[in-house]
Design an enzyme around this catalytic site. Structure first.
Site, short mmCIF file in Angstrom:
data_model
loop_
_atom_site.label_atom_id
_atom_site.label_comp_id
_atom_site.label_asym_id
_atom_site.label_seq_id
_atom_site.Cartn_x
_atom_site.Cartn_y
_atom_site.Cartn_z
N ASN A 137 5.88 9.55 4.10
CA ASN A 137 6.38 9.28 2.92
C ASN A 137 6.87 10.17 1.75
O ASN A 137 6.93 10.24 0.93
CB ASN A 137 4.39 9.59 2.44
CG ASN A 137 4.26 10.98 2.03
OD1 ASN A 137 5.35 11.95 3.26
ND2 ASN A 137 3.28 11.30 1.65
N LYS A 164 6.61 2.67 4.33
CA LYS A 164 6.82 3.95 5.13
C LYS A 164 6.57 3.82 6.66
O LYS A 164 6.98 4.69 7.40
CB LYS A 164 4.96 4.13 4.64
CG LYS A 164 4.97 4.77 3.63
CD LYS A 164 3.27 5.26 3.62
CE LYS A 164 3.23 5.54 2.12
NZ LYS A 164 1.62 6.24 1.60
N GLY A 168 -6.31 0.90 8.05
CA GLY A 168 -4.74 0.73 7.64
C GLY A 168 -4.19 2.68 7.58
O GLY A 168 -4.51 3.08 8.19
N GLY A 169 -2.86 1.96 7.25
CA GLY A 169 -2.16 3.20 7.29
C GLY A 169 -2.53 4.51 6.68
O GLY A 169 -2.58 5.54 6.83
N LEU A 204 2.78 6.72 -9.80
CA LEU A 204 2.63 8.19 -9.92
C LEU A 204 3.53 8.89 -9.98
O LEU A 204 3.57 10.01 -10.68
CB LEU A 204 1.13 8.86 -10.33
CG LEU A 204 -0.02 7.84 -11.06
CD1 LEU A 204 -1.05 7.93 -10.56
CD2 LEU A 204 0.20 7.85 -12.54
N GLY A 213 -10.15 9.90 -4.73
CA GLY A 213 -8.70 10.80 -3.88
C GLY A 213 -7.57 11.47 -4.61
O GLY A 213 -6.32 11.70 -3.90
N ASP A 234 0.47 12.74 3.85
CA ASP A 234 -0.77 12.58 3.76
C ASP A 234 -1.98 13.08 3.32
O ASP A 234 -3.12 13.69 3.76
CB ASP A 234 -0.59 11.18 3.07
CG ASP A 234 -0.55 9.88 2.19
OD1 ASP A 234 -0.13 10.66 1.36
OD2 ASP A 234 -0.24 9.02 3.26
P1 NAP Z 1 -4.38 -0.65 3.56
O1 NAP Z 1 -2.95 -0.24 5.34
O2 NAP Z 1 -4.00 -1.99 2.90
O3 NAP Z 1 -5.31 -0.92 4.57
C1 NAP Z 1 -6.59 -1.11 4.20
C2 NAP Z 1 -8.37 -0.45 5.27
O4 NAP Z 1 -8.98 -1.53 4.71
C3 NAP Z 1 -7.74 -1.73 5.74
O5 NAP Z 1 -8.38 -1.70 7.20
C4 NAP Z 1 -8.74 -2.92 5.82
O6 NAP Z 1 -8.60 -3.99 6.69
C5 NAP Z 1 -9.97 -2.43 5.06
N1 NAP Z 1 -10.52 -3.21 3.94
C6 NAP Z 1 -9.73 -4.04 3.02
N2 NAP Z 1 -10.87 -4.21 2.69
C7 NAP Z 1 -11.81 -4.42 3.08
C8 NAP Z 1 -13.26 -5.41 2.96
N3 NAP Z 1 -13.53 -6.03 1.54
N4 NAP Z 1 -14.16 -4.97 3.86
C9 NAP Z 1 -14.35 -4.14 5.16
N5 NAP Z 1 -12.50 -2.84 4.92
C10 NAP Z 1 -11.59 -3.81 4.10
O7 NAP Z 1 -4.42 0.25 2.60
P2 NAP Z 1 -3.80 2.16 2.75
O8 NAP Z 1 -2.71 2.13 2.23
O9 NAP Z 1 -4.28 2.28 4.23
O10 NAP Z 1 -4.69 2.39 1.56
C11 NAP Z 1 -5.88 2.05 1.10
C12 NAP Z 1 -7.12 1.95 0.17
O11 NAP Z 1 -6.47 3.78 0.46
C13 NAP Z 1 -6.09 2.26 -1.30
O12 NAP Z 1 -7.36 1.78 -2.24
C14 NAP Z 1 -4.73 2.79 -1.59
O13 NAP Z 1 -4.93 3.14 -2.73
C15 NAP Z 1 -5.31 4.25 -0.86
N6 NAP Z 1 -4.52 4.96 -0.72
C16 NAP Z 1 -5.41 6.60 -1.95
C17 NAP Z 1 -4.49 7.61 -1.64
C18 NAP Z 1 -4.36 8.88 -2.43
O14 NAP Z 1 -3.60 9.80 -1.91
N7 NAP Z 1 -5.50 9.14 -2.87
C19 NAP Z 1 -3.08 7.79 -0.57
C20 NAP Z 1 -2.82 6.30 0.28
C21 NAP Z 1 -3.90 5.21 0.04
P3 NAP Z 1 -8.25 -5.02 7.20
O15 NAP Z 1 -7.25 -4.37 7.98
O16 NAP Z 1 -9.17 -5.71 8.36
O17 NAP Z 1 -7.42 -5.98 6.06
#
Ligand code: NAP
Length: 280
Positions: free
Chosen positions: A87, A66, A128-129, A17, A239, A102
């Site tokens: 970012n 990133k 995660g990140g 976006l 978010g 962020d």
């Molecule tokens: P990421 O690095 O892939 O991290 C995802 C995290 O969620 C990891 O700790 C993962 O655990 C955990 N997870 C995934 N599936 C799970 C489940 N079924 N049960 C428990 N834990 C689970 O992703 P990210 O970049 O941090 O992003 C995470 C979310 O935030 C995404 O939905 C993304 O779209 C959103 N986000 C939003 C913004 C915003 O500005 N609003 C910014 C960044 C991200 P494992 O390591 O064990 O797989």
């Protein structure tokens, strides 16, 4: 004013976006220039950096670059360095300076709910990140404690370096470990996101809570977690404001000056909800 030449890179990039949001800001502020999305594979990052040094004033970075960008930077701000993730890159005289907006994005989203990390007991779901950038910002803002609930505790190692951080396994999420002992709960997992099969198995961790809840997922606008919060009368947000404010902070870095963020935030909120088909 000279044209501002901007871009976003990622792989994949079609879903981003950023061109919409950054383009709307340029339009509203009357800043001439361009903002293009570039699909950049990891092996092509060096070539893109060369292009950016010669042709751009700045660029945003999304998954998976990133952290990949770090070796190419000429400078990085302290918070971005603590996250190990950038970012936003400003290009000045061919040199690259990295930032991570962020954290300020979620701080703004919480502020709009009347909530702050300062002195707060924070529960963070995910490691995660996004979770790392939120954890580092919460600590920087003076959170009393951060409890990280995650499936893979090894991934929370960089967070656990701070004595205020406790890492627990995701299946230990309960009212006693989370809801009843938190002031702020942040979901930084993709649970409940459109297109993702998995969801929270139950919401008993919210029993008896007086915490505010932020689900950083913004698609759908009301995730099952937020629906549950609404039914229980819990203050909550999705978010979208985090997404919008991280973009606003990034644009201020590109522009080299600040502007009325809340005015811009309200305008962008309408535009992005329209683009996502989430108009009320
Ligand atoms: P990421 O690095 O892939 O991290 C995802 C995290 O969620 C990891 O700790 C993962 O655990 C955990 N997870 C995934 N599936 C799970 C489940 N079924 N049960 C428990 N834990 C689970 O992703 P990210 O970049 O941090 O992003 C995470 C979310 O935030 C995404 O939905 C993304 O779209 C959103 N986000 C939003 C913004 C915003 O500005 N609003 C910014 C960044 C991200 P494992 O390591 O064990 O797989």
């Amino acid at each position: 004013m000279a044209d501002l030449r901007l871009a976003v890179i990622g792989d994949p990039i079609a879903h981003t976006l950023s061109p919409l949001i950054q383009g709307k800001m340029m339009e509203r502020l009357g800043v001439p220039g361009s903002y293009d999305a570039h699909l950049v594979h990891t092996e092509g990052l060096g070539d893109f950096v060369k292009f950016a040094r010669e042709n751009l004033d700045g660029f945003n970075i999304t998954i998976p670059h990133k952290s990949h960008i770090l070796p190419y930077l000429d400078g990085i701000d302290t918070y971005a360095a603590s996250c190990g993730a950038v970012n936003t890159v400003r290009v000045t005289d061919g040199k690259l300076y990295g930032f991570n907006t962020d954290g300020n994005g979620i701080v703004s989203a919480l502020r709009l709910m009347g909530v702050s990390f300062q002195g707060a007991r924070v529960s963070l779901l995910g490691a995660g990140g996004a979770a790392l950038s939120i954890c580092k910002k919460a600590l920087e803002m003076g959170a009393k404690s951060v409890t990280v609930f995650c499936r893979t505790p090894a991934k929370a190692a960089a967070m656990a370096e701070d004595p205020r951080v406790t890492v627990r396994s995701f299946d230990q999420l309960s009212a006693d470990s989370c809801g009843k002992v938190s002031d702020v709960i942040v979901n930084a997992t993709p649970l409940g996101m459109s297109g993702i099969d998995s969801n929270f198995s139950d919401f008993s961790f919210l029993d008896g809570t007086s915490a505010a809840v932020c689900d950083i997922v913004y698609k759908p606008a009301e995730t099952s977690l937020l629906r549950e919060c609404a039914a229980r009368g819990i203050r909550c947000c999705n978010g979208l404001n985090m997404l919008i404010y991280q973009a606003i902070y990034a644009f201020e870095i590109f522009l080299g000056q600040s502007f009325n963020r809340d005015d811009m935030g309200a305008y962008l909120g309408k535009e992005v909800r329209k683009a996502l088909g989430q108009e009320a």
